[in-house]
Design a protein around this motif. Structure first.
Motif, PDB file in Angstrom:
ATOM      1  N   ILE A 240      11.632 -18.081  -5.805  1.00 45.65           N
ATOM      2  CA  ILE A 240      12.828 -18.972  -5.750  1.00 45.65           C
ATOM      3  C   ILE A 240      13.691 -19.315  -4.875  1.00 45.65           C
ATOM      4  N   HIS A 241      14.547 -20.084  -5.113  1.00 41.32           N
ATOM      5  CA  HIS A 241      15.567 -21.039  -4.004  1.00 41.32           C
ATOM      6  C   HIS A 241      14.639 -21.934  -3.329  1.00 41.32           C
ATOM      7  N   ALA A 242      13.907 -22.853  -4.341  1.00 43.60           N
ATOM      8  CA  ALA A 242      12.725 -23.624  -3.626  1.00 43.60           C
ATOM      9  C   ALA A 242      13.265 -25.060  -4.005  1.00 43.60           C
ATOM     10  N   SER A 243      12.752 -25.462  -2.749  1.00 41.86           N
ATOM     11  CA  SER A 243      13.678 -27.265  -2.917  1.00 41.86           C
ATOM     12  C   SER A 243      13.201 -28.114  -3.169  1.00 41.86           C
ATOM     13  N   ASP A 244      13.730 -29.307  -3.527  1.00 38.57           N
ATOM     14  CA  ASP A 244      12.509 -30.464  -4.612  1.00 38.57           C
ATOM     15  C   ASP A 244      11.353 -30.441  -3.571  1.00 38.57           C
ATOM     16  N   ARG A 245      11.746 -30.533  -2.553  1.00 36.78           N
ATOM     17  CA  ARG A 245       9.960 -31.337  -1.228  1.00 36.78           C
ATOM     18  C   ARG A 245       8.928 -30.094  -1.776  1.00 36.78           C
TER      19      ARG A 245
ATOM     20  N   GLU B  84       1.148  -1.470   0.192  1.00 40.76           N
ATOM     21  CA  GLU B  84      -0.420   0.349   0.551  1.00 40.76           C
ATOM     22  C   GLU B  84       0.833   1.206   0.568  1.00 40.76           C
ATOM     23  N   GLU B  85       1.693   0.927   0.647  1.00 42.08           N
ATOM     24  CA  GLU B  85       2.903   2.076   0.543  1.00 42.08           C
ATOM     25  C   GLU B  85       4.037   2.469  -0.388  1.00 42.08           C
ATOM     26  N   HIS B  86       4.485   1.794  -1.036  1.00 44.86           N
ATOM     27  CA  HIS B  86       5.291   1.915  -2.523  1.00 44.86           C
ATOM     28  C   HIS B  86       4.701   1.225  -3.285  1.00 44.86           C
ATOM     29  N   ASN B  87       4.843   1.594  -4.457  1.00 46.42           N
ATOM     30  CA  ASN B  87       4.953   0.751  -6.424  1.00 46.42           C
ATOM     31  C   ASN B  87       5.729  -0.362  -6.351  1.00 46.42           C
ATOM     32  N   ILE B  88       5.151  -1.216  -5.697  1.00 44.31           N
ATOM     33  CA  ILE B  88       5.768  -2.425  -5.767  1.00 44.31           C
ATOM     34  C   ILE B  88       5.306  -3.047  -7.149  1.00 44.31           C
ATOM     35  N   ARG B  89       6.266  -3.952  -7.886  1.00 45.07           N
ATOM     36  CA  ARG B  89       5.620  -4.264  -9.176  1.00 45.07           C
ATOM     37  C   ARG B  89       6.675  -6.130  -9.247  1.00 45.07           C
ATOM     38  N   GLN B  90       6.821  -6.335  -8.345  1.00 43.69           N
ATOM     39  CA  GLN B  90       7.194  -7.776  -7.949  1.00 43.69           C
ATOM     40  C   GLN B  90       7.574  -8.004  -6.887  1.00 43.69           C
ATOM     41  N   ILE B  91       7.178  -9.454  -6.194  1.00 38.25           N
ATOM     42  CA  ILE B  91       7.091 -10.112  -5.388  1.00 38.25           C
ATOM     43  C   ILE B  91       7.721 -11.625  -5.481  1.00 38.25           C
ATOM     44  N   ASP B  92       8.614 -11.491  -4.745  1.00 34.03           N
ATOM     45  CA  ASP B  92       9.904 -13.141  -4.915  1.00 34.03           C
ATOM     46  C   ASP B  92       9.317 -13.308  -3.226  1.00 34.03           C
ATOM     47  N   PHE B  93       9.250 -14.749  -3.683  1.00 39.30           N
ATOM     48  CA  PHE B  93       9.291 -15.202  -1.605  1.00 39.30           C
ATOM     49  C   PHE B  93      10.902 -16.595  -2.148  1.00 39.30           C
ATOM     50  N   ASP B  94      10.773 -16.222  -1.283  1.00 34.12           N
ATOM     51  CA  ASP B  94      12.415 -17.235  -1.107  1.00 34.12           C
ATOM     52  C   ASP B  94      12.376 -17.820   0.040  1.00 34.12           C
ATOM     53  N   PHE B  95      12.492 -19.701  -0.802  1.00 26.61           N
ATOM     54  CA  PHE B  95      12.248 -20.529   0.426  1.00 26.61           C
ATOM     55  C   PHE B  95      13.251 -21.200   0.426  1.00 26.61           C
ATOM     56  N   ARG B  96      14.516 -20.461   0.562  1.00 27.70           N
ATOM     57  CA  ARG B  96      15.787 -20.808   0.737  1.00 27.70           C
ATOM     58  C   ARG B  96      15.575 -21.585   2.097  1.00 27.70           C
ATOM     59  N   LYS B  97      14.821 -21.039   3.149  1.00 25.30           N
ATOM     60  CA  LYS B  97      15.027 -21.881   4.908  1.00 25.30           C
ATOM     61  C   LYS B  97      13.754 -22.832   4.663  1.00 25.30           C
ATOM     62  N   THR B  98      13.142 -22.629   4.215  1.00 19.26           N
ATOM     63  CA  THR B  98      11.554 -23.170   3.999  1.00 19.26           C
ATOM     64  C   THR B  98      11.641 -24.530   3.616  1.00 19.26           C
ATOM     65  N   THR B  99      11.029 -25.183   4.961  1.00 20.93           N
ATOM     66  CA  THR B  99      11.264 -27.055   4.885  1.00 20.93           C
ATOM     67  C   THR B  99       9.879 -27.361   5.533  1.00 20.93           C
ATOM     68  N   PHE B 100       8.299 -26.725   5.480  1.00 16.55           N
ATOM     69  CA  PHE B 100       7.111 -26.923   5.925  1.00 16.55           C
ATOM     70  C   PHE B 100       6.224 -26.236   5.778  1.00 16.55           C
ATOM     71  N   MET B 101       5.375 -26.608   5.081  1.00 12.10           N
ATOM     72  CA  MET B 101       4.345 -25.089   4.724  1.00 12.10           C
ATOM     73  C   MET B 101       2.883 -25.585   4.330  1.00 12.10           C
ATOM     74  N   ASP B 102       1.969 -25.633   5.043  1.00  5.75           N
ATOM     75  CA  ASP B 102       0.642 -25.716   4.816  1.00  5.75           C
ATOM     76  C   ASP B 102      -0.189 -25.117   4.458  1.00  5.75           C
ATOM     77  N   SER B 103      -1.563 -24.885   4.043  1.00  4.66           N
ATOM     78  CA  SER B 103      -2.226 -24.464   3.073  1.00  4.66           C
ATOM     79  C   SER B 103      -2.441 -22.793   3.737  1.00  4.66           C
ATOM     80  N   SER B 104      -2.556 -22.385   4.737  1.00  6.16           N
ATOM     81  CA  SER B 104      -2.242 -20.876   4.764  1.00  6.16           C
ATOM     82  C   SER B 104      -0.973 -20.279   4.052  1.00  6.16           C
TER      83      SER B 104
END
Length: 107
Positions: A79-84, A37-57
């Motif tokens: 970006i940086h998504a593991s095979d899992r 809302e505050e900035h003119n964002i044109r791209q969002i990158d989700f960095d999954f480098r550390k993520t090992t668990f994700m639920d439906s949320s």
């Protein structure tokens, strides 16, 4: 939790934690909404480098950001998504609408 969302120009980088569950997803949603809302964002990158668990949320968080960016012609990447994580994203259908780049992105 404060350093999860980082803005660089018109890109918002979201460093996801090891476990992306409902409480964490809600915090990230609130923080990213404020930045969007505050900035003119044109791209969002989700960095999954550390993520090992994700639920439906987590899936909902990503799709919600995608729905916010689509009307303005913005882009969402994973970006940086593991095979899992790539398998989970593929099963959810996210990979049909969002680009997944396992080896590229920000350092």
């Amino acid at each position: 939790m404060d350093d999860i969302c980082r803005r660089k120009g018109t890109t918002l980088l979201i460093h996801l934690p090891q476990e992306l569950d409902h409480p964490v997803s809600e915090q990230i949603r609130l923080q990213s909404d404020e930045i969007l809302e505050e900035h003119n964002i044109r791209q969002i990158d989700f960095d999954f480098r550390k993520t090992t668990f994700m639920d439906s949320s987590g899936i909902g968080l990503i799709m919600g950001r995608f729905r916010r960016m689509a009307p303005i012609g913005g882009k969402v990447r994973i970006i940086h998504a593991s095979d899992r994580m790539q398998k989970i994203l593929a099963m959810s259908g996210i990979t049909r609408v969002i680009e997944v780049e396992p080896e590229r992105g920000w350092a």
